[in-house]
Enzyme design. Structure first.
Site, short mmCIF file in Angstrom:
data_model
loop_
_atom_site.label_atom_id
_atom_site.label_comp_id
_atom_site.label_asym_id
_atom_site.label_seq_id
_atom_site.Cartn_x
_atom_site.Cartn_y
_atom_site.Cartn_z
N ASP A 129 0.85 -1.19 0.00
CA ASP A 129 0.00 0.00 0.00
C ASP A 129 0.88 1.24 0.00
O ASP A 129 1.76 1.38 0.84
CB ASP A 129 -0.93 0.00 1.22
N HIS A 136 -4.41 13.69 1.70
CA HIS A 136 -4.65 12.75 2.80
C HIS A 136 -3.44 12.74 3.75
O HIS A 136 -3.59 12.82 4.97
CB HIS A 136 -4.91 11.35 2.25
N GLU A 201 -10.72 3.55 4.03
CA GLU A 201 -9.86 4.40 3.20
C GLU A 201 -10.21 4.15 1.74
O GLU A 201 -10.16 3.01 1.27
CB GLU A 201 -8.37 4.10 3.47
N GLU A 203 -9.40 4.03 -1.87
CA GLU A 203 -8.17 3.90 -2.65
C GLU A 203 -8.46 3.20 -3.98
O GLU A 203 -9.49 2.56 -4.13
CB GLU A 203 -7.12 3.06 -1.90
N ASP A 235 -8.97 0.14 2.35
CA ASP A 235 -7.97 -0.25 3.35
C ASP A 235 -8.55 0.07 4.73
O ASP A 235 -8.27 1.10 5.33
CB ASP A 235 -6.69 0.57 3.08
N ARG A 239 -8.09 3.41 13.75
CA ARG A 239 -7.26 4.59 14.02
C ARG A 239 -6.70 4.60 15.42
O ARG A 239 -5.61 5.15 15.65
CB ARG A 239 -8.09 5.87 13.80
N GLN A 242 -3.86 2.21 15.36
CA GLN A 242 -2.82 2.81 14.52
C GLN A 242 -2.01 3.87 15.26
O GLN A 242 -0.77 3.89 15.19
CB GLN A 242 -3.48 3.44 13.27
N LYS A 255 -4.21 -2.32 10.16
CA LYS A 255 -4.52 -2.39 8.73
C LYS A 255 -4.70 -3.82 8.22
O LYS A 255 -5.35 -4.02 7.20
CB LYS A 255 -3.37 -1.77 7.94
N THR A 259 -8.67 -6.10 3.87
CA THR A 259 -8.63 -5.11 2.80
C THR A 259 -9.65 -5.58 1.78
O THR A 259 -9.60 -6.73 1.35
CB THR A 259 -7.24 -5.05 2.14
N GLU A 375 -10.50 12.05 8.32
CA GLU A 375 -10.39 13.40 7.78
C GLU A 375 -11.73 14.14 7.84
O GLU A 375 -11.78 15.31 8.19
CB GLU A 375 -9.92 13.33 6.32
#
Ligand code: CA
Length: 426
Positions: A129, A136, A201, A203, A235, A239, A242, A255, A259, A375
């Site tokens: 990834d 971002h 996420e 992507e 993904d 948080r 993380q 993560k 996926t 975000e």
């Protein structure tokens, strides 16, 4: 614009009527995937309108080379062939599905997409990834490191990490809320339990076609020949886990629990009419090092990517999914897909057919195109209000996230990627 041929002709139509004007799968797209239907083993098919053409049934109509590649329940052999063979197959499929002379033979080989179950398109040897979404990276950096959101290497190095191939799943796989360690900034020690900050996420995924030998970097000018196609990629990220685990070696358990990807491989060939210029660099940005100089005038992907959410209450109330974000992929990507491939292999690292590469979260500069809840909710400080009156900072059990991508350009028939869905369960 890259060289187009008759398969891209906007006037081309299919005798499969649902393909003409289809949102995702008109005859100009022709993505491959692996499916099963009641009573059948997994097999390779091509999406056309509301149907799938079962290619294991169509082998007599294909060249021997394609027959061998497509006789497996995985696309790896086809991916390994490289662009020439892939283009030849596209030409043949376009002919079979547009020329009415083939209709009587081919029509019995169609299966309704609603009757099929999609599977992973290939055996994924490795998954990497990247982190090429500069907005971002800046938005997230502000939350984790307010004093230095974008680290000094960002504009020199396409940042990435090696992910976990075993937990990549196709759209529809439930998202089981993972447990892990989290530590509040003011706490002395971490606690263990279900993540409270589960996020998505938005992507794109890049499917590697022909690989490279160990020790032989792929020059940037040849990178496109090693990209077989694209998919949507979610993904999923915790948080809270993380924030506690990411230093010093980067993402790990936050993560690798899942996926999700969309099932259809939308080929680089199908996307040719939609190539656009790369994100312009500002005058103060450093020039890319020589091996990262992309001479392609249009290396960008002219795709609009979108994320939607549907909560349990919204579904119960008959409310349509709510759009979380909507933006241009090319306006998010600081590094091009060619630069990603060149960088990944510059030390001699070998890519293999069926390897999957994520772009990183695609957020645009404006508030409309933020590719994660981290975000959108400003790290949980500004919850989002949904049409049901509910609020969300992060995902709750029963929430479903739906990703889509769509390519549009003047003088071309629009194509789409289908969907990448995931429903959060406790
Ligand atoms: Ca990511």
């Amino acid at each position: 614009m890259s060289e187009l041929d008759h398969t891209h002709d906007p006037a081309l139509t299919s005798w499969v009527h649902s393909a003409n004007g289809h949102r995702d799968f008109p005859i100009q797209n022709l993505p491959l995937g692996v499916f099963s239907a009641e009573g059948t083993e997994r097999r390779i098919g091509v999406a056309i309108g509301d149907f799938i053409l079962d290619l294991t049934q169509a082998t007599d109509l294909l060249d021997e080379e394609h027959r061998e590649d497509l006789g497996h329940p995985l696309l790896n052999a086809w991916l390994a062939r490289g662009p020439g063979a892939q283009r030849a197959l596209r030409h043949r499929l376009s002919e079979l599905l547009s020329d009415t002379r083939y209709r009587d033979d081919v029509e019995p080989m169609l299966i309704g997409q609603s009757e099929a179950t999609m599977h992973l398109p290939c055996l994924i040897g490795d998954y990497t990834d990247f982190y090429v979404g500069i907005h971002h990276a800046t938005n997230v950096g502000k939350q984790f490191r307010p004093d230095q959101p974008l680290l000094p290497n960002y504009k020199y190095v396409p940042i990435g990490y090696h992910g976990r191939a075993s937990s990549v799943r196709v759209s529809g796989e439930p998202v089981m809320r993972p447990s892990g360690q989290r530590k509040a900034p003011d706490a002395d020690a971490p606690v263990f339990g279900p993540s409270r900050r589960l996020d998505y996420e938005l992507e794109l995924g890049i499917w590697i076609g022909a690989g490279n030998r160990l020790g032989s970097p792929i020059p940037i000018g040849e990178a496109a020949d090693h990209i077989a196609g694209y998919c949507l990629l979610n993904d999923w990220s915790t948080r809270d886990v993380q924030a506690w685990e990411y230093q010093p070696l980067g993402p790990f358990l936050a993560k690798n629990f899942l996926t999700s990807i969309s099932p259809w491989v939308v080929t680089g060939e199908a996307l040719k009419p939609f190539r656009v210029a790369a994100m312009p660099r500002s005058a103060s940005d450093p020039e890319p090092l020589d091996y990262l100089r992309d001479q392609d005038a249009e290396p960008g992907l002219g795709l609009t990517v979108e994320a939607l959410i549907s909560t349990e209450a919204m579904r119960a109330g008959g409310l349509a999914p709510h759009r979380l974000s909507h933006g241009e992929a090319a306006a998010a990507m600081y590094w091009t897909v060619n630069q990603i491939i060149a960088h990944h292999t510059v030390n001699g690292c070998n890519l293999q057919p069926g390897d999957l590469i994520g772009t990183g979260t695609l957020s645009t500069a404006d508030g409309e195109g933020l590719g994660s809840l981290l975000e959108i909710s400003k790290g949980g400080k500004q919850p989002l209000t949904l049409p049901s009156g509910e609020t969300r900072s992060f995902l709750e059990d029963g929430d479903e996230v739906i990703l889509t991508a769509r390519a549009e350009a003047a003088g071309a028939v629009s194509i789409g990627f289908g969907e990448c869905r995931g429903l959060v369960v406790a």
